[in-house]
Design an enzyme around this catalytic site. Structure first.
Site, mmCIF file in Angstrom:
data_model
loop_
_atom_site.group_PDB
_atom_site.id
_atom_site.type_symbol
_atom_site.label_atom_id
_atom_site.label_comp_id
_atom_site.label_asym_id
_atom_site.label_seq_id
_atom_site.Cartn_x
_atom_site.Cartn_y
_atom_site.Cartn_z
ATOM 1 N N ASP A 48 0.961 -0.927 -0.026
ATOM 2 C CA ASP A 48 -0.004 0.023 0.326
ATOM 3 C C ASP A 48 0.413 0.417 -0.302
ATOM 4 O O ASP A 48 1.719 1.241 0.927
ATOM 5 C CB ASP A 48 -0.922 -0.022 1.290
ATOM 6 C CG ASP A 48 -2.012 0.946 0.562
ATOM 7 O OD1 ASP A 48 -1.934 1.948 1.061
ATOM 8 O OD2 ASP A 48 -3.459 0.664 0.810
ATOM 9 N N SER A 98 -6.785 4.990 -0.718
ATOM 10 C CA SER A 98 -6.887 3.556 -1.055
ATOM 11 C C SER A 98 -8.338 2.259 -0.592
ATOM 12 O O SER A 98 -7.959 1.767 -1.520
ATOM 13 C CB SER A 98 -6.040 2.937 1.174
ATOM 14 O OG SER A 98 -4.841 3.255 0.365
ATOM 15 N N ASP A 282 2.719 2.031 3.887
ATOM 16 C CA ASP A 282 1.900 3.478 3.306
ATOM 17 C C ASP A 282 1.923 4.453 4.639
ATOM 18 O O ASP A 282 1.261 5.425 4.595
ATOM 19 C CB ASP A 282 0.241 3.179 2.964
ATOM 20 C CG ASP A 282 -0.338 4.430 2.655
ATOM 21 O OD1 ASP A 282 -0.299 5.201 1.754
ATOM 22 O OD2 ASP A 282 -1.018 5.068 3.666
ATOM 23 N N HIS A 430 -0.706 10.807 -0.739
ATOM 24 C CA HIS A 430 -0.596 10.652 -2.145
ATOM 25 C C HIS A 430 -0.193 10.883 -3.234
ATOM 26 O O HIS A 430 -0.503 12.365 -3.311
ATOM 27 C CB HIS A 430 -2.004 9.508 -2.249
ATOM 28 C CG HIS A 430 -2.315 8.545 -1.409
ATOM 29 N ND1 HIS A 430 -3.837 8.060 -1.415
ATOM 30 C CD2 HIS A 430 -1.558 8.611 -0.012
ATOM 31 C CE1 HIS A 430 -3.846 7.373 -0.023
ATOM 32 N NE2 HIS A 430 -2.423 7.730 0.848
#
Length: 470
Positions: A48, A98, A282, A430
């Site tokens: 992730d 996500s 992540d 992100h």
């Protein structure tokens, strides 16, 4: 093209049947006849928030430390996989979260950020693990964050909000998923849930073996559905686990959870599907936490080996290795000390999260310098130590961030570290990067060099010979 027509008007007569005619995919007709056979099992691994720089740095780290690179990159070097770049956008943004990213994989359609398999018009899209369950396969998810988090949930359930984790814990049970391993005790434990429901008991009443430690996991039977929840929230970062004997005894690694999940499902006559997530990659990217990032990416890479080793022996398993989106875009920065700086990360004993939580308002700059020397091997200047201390004494405003609940100075400290470890970051969030994707095993020959995230949904169904009729 209309994705629901992808199979509705296809030539599969029954679930698991062989295709008899070409099918349109990615805008082209592709003949699947005798192209690698049918995948009985599918294992999809998702690191992730893994920017390409993260994959690159983990391989560099391993090469320079052990003389051998990562398992993922070795598959590239040996030309053993099909490889593609993937567009990760959601329905609401070119930068996905996500939940929307996993829903693209899980439901086959792009949804708005924050939702799970609910279309922008409010229509639910059946998640792929439910489709495979209806086809007779066993289905499971393992992760290093909460098992109810966005990425596993996107393969399994529909919900308007990724934050509905207590509901998701109950929905998994309704759907009867076979293996669920990760964190998230707060969503199952009656003493921690607002409604006081004992969700663990509900699972046990349906025949699940519930485990809460590494030892219990290793000793759990392989012939029962399995729920393993190993921490209140996410599991600890790998580098912190490696520095604690207690955590090593209590917490399984991602590779160990992956192996157990495979062992629990591999005997099913109709096969299994398994999603494996390196979720803390992540979280580390959001914190610009280099040791958290690299060590958890390496832990993910060990799970890649587990999956590939099984697939090599089994011959009927498709392995998909990818990420859901980039995050923070880290990389090694040019400079005369780049080699030595990057190599210094090998000596880090803890994450920045651990380190910054050890600092208190009353600590002197000399105490802060001693702590950082111990954890990172960095001889901090008085000026930098004073700057860090100012966040705790209230002189500087605490930093915001998705997983920065205590408003620790993650960004400030990563910028200080950069002077010593040569790693830079573009942000703490992100990014819209096209990302790496690799496929190994039956069905991998159908991968094109560039795809959308939603295409993975149909490739999985196609590779398994499962009709999209649900």
């Amino acid at each position: 093209m209309d994705r629901r027509k992808f199979f509705k008007y296809g030539s599969l007569a029954t679930v698991g049947a062989t295709m008899l005619s070409p099918i349109e995919i990615f805008g082209k007709e592709v003949d699947f006849i005798n192209k690698g056979g049918t995948a009985k099992n599918i294992i999809m691994l998702i690191s992730d928030g893994m920017s390409t720089g993260t994959l690159n740095m983990a391989d560099l780290y391993l090469n320079r430390k052990t003389g051998k690179g990562s398992n993922w990159m070795q598959l590239y070097k040996d030309n053993r996989v099909s490889r593609a770049l993937m567009d990760t956008a959601s329905a609401s943004s070119i930068v996905t979260d996500s939940a929307a990213a996993s829903s693209a994989f899980g439901g086959g359609f792009r949804v708005k950020n924050g939702s799970l398999n609910i279309s922008p018009e409010g229509k639910p899209n059946m998640p792929i693990w439910q489709k495979f369950k209806k086809a007779g396969k066993k289905a499971g998810c393992v992760t290093t964050v909460t098992i109810t988090h966005a990425t596993p949930a996107g393969f399994c359930v529909c919900n308007d909000s990724r934050n509905s984790q207590p509901e998701i814990a109950e929905e998994y049970l309704k759907q009867g998923f076979d293996v669920l391993l990760g964190g998230g005790d707060q969503y199952f434990n009656s003493e921690k849930r607002e409604d006081k429901k004992n969700v663990y008991k509900d699972y046990e009443n349906k025949g699940y073996k519930v485990v809460k430690s590494r030892n219990q996991l290793q000793n759990a039977p392989d012939n029962k559905p399995l729920l393993g929840v190993f921490d209140h929230d996410a599991l600890p970062y790998t580098v912190d686990r490696n520095s604690s004997k207690e955590l090593q005894e209590q917490m399984p690694t991602l590779a160990e959870m992956a192996q157990k999940a495979i062992d629990c499902m591999k005997s099913n006559p109709k096969g299994f599907v398994l999603q494996i997530e390196g979720g803390k990659v992540d979280w580390a990217a959001h914190a610009n936490d280099i040791s958290g990032l690299i060590y958890d990416q390496v832990a993910f890479d060990e799970a890649v080996k587990v999956a590939i080793d099984f697939a090599e022996k089994d011959k009927n398993t498709l392995v998909i290795i990818t990420t859901d989106h980039g995050n923070a875009n880290p990389g090694v920065i040019y400079g005369k000390n780049a080699n030595d700086g990057f190599d210094s990360i090998q000596n880090y004993t803890h994450t920045n999260e651990y380190l910054l939580n050890q600092i208190h308002a009353e600590d002197s700059t000399s105490k802060i310098k001693d702590l950082i020397q111990q954890v990172n091997g960095i001889s901090l200047t008085d000026e930098d130590a004073t700057h860090i201390q100012s966040y705790y004494s209230g002189l500087e405003k605490g930093e915001e961030g998705l997983y920065n609940y205590k408003k620790l100075p993650f960004k400030t400290y990563s910028e200080i570290q950069r002077k010593y470890n040569s790693v830079g970051w573009i942000s703490m969030d992100h990014s819209a990067d096209y990302v790496e994707l690799a496929m190994f095993g039956p069905g991998s020959e159908n991968l094109k060099p560039f795809i959308k995230n939603t295409d993975i949904h149909y490739l999985m169904l196609e590779s398994a010979g499962v009709e999209n009729k649900f």
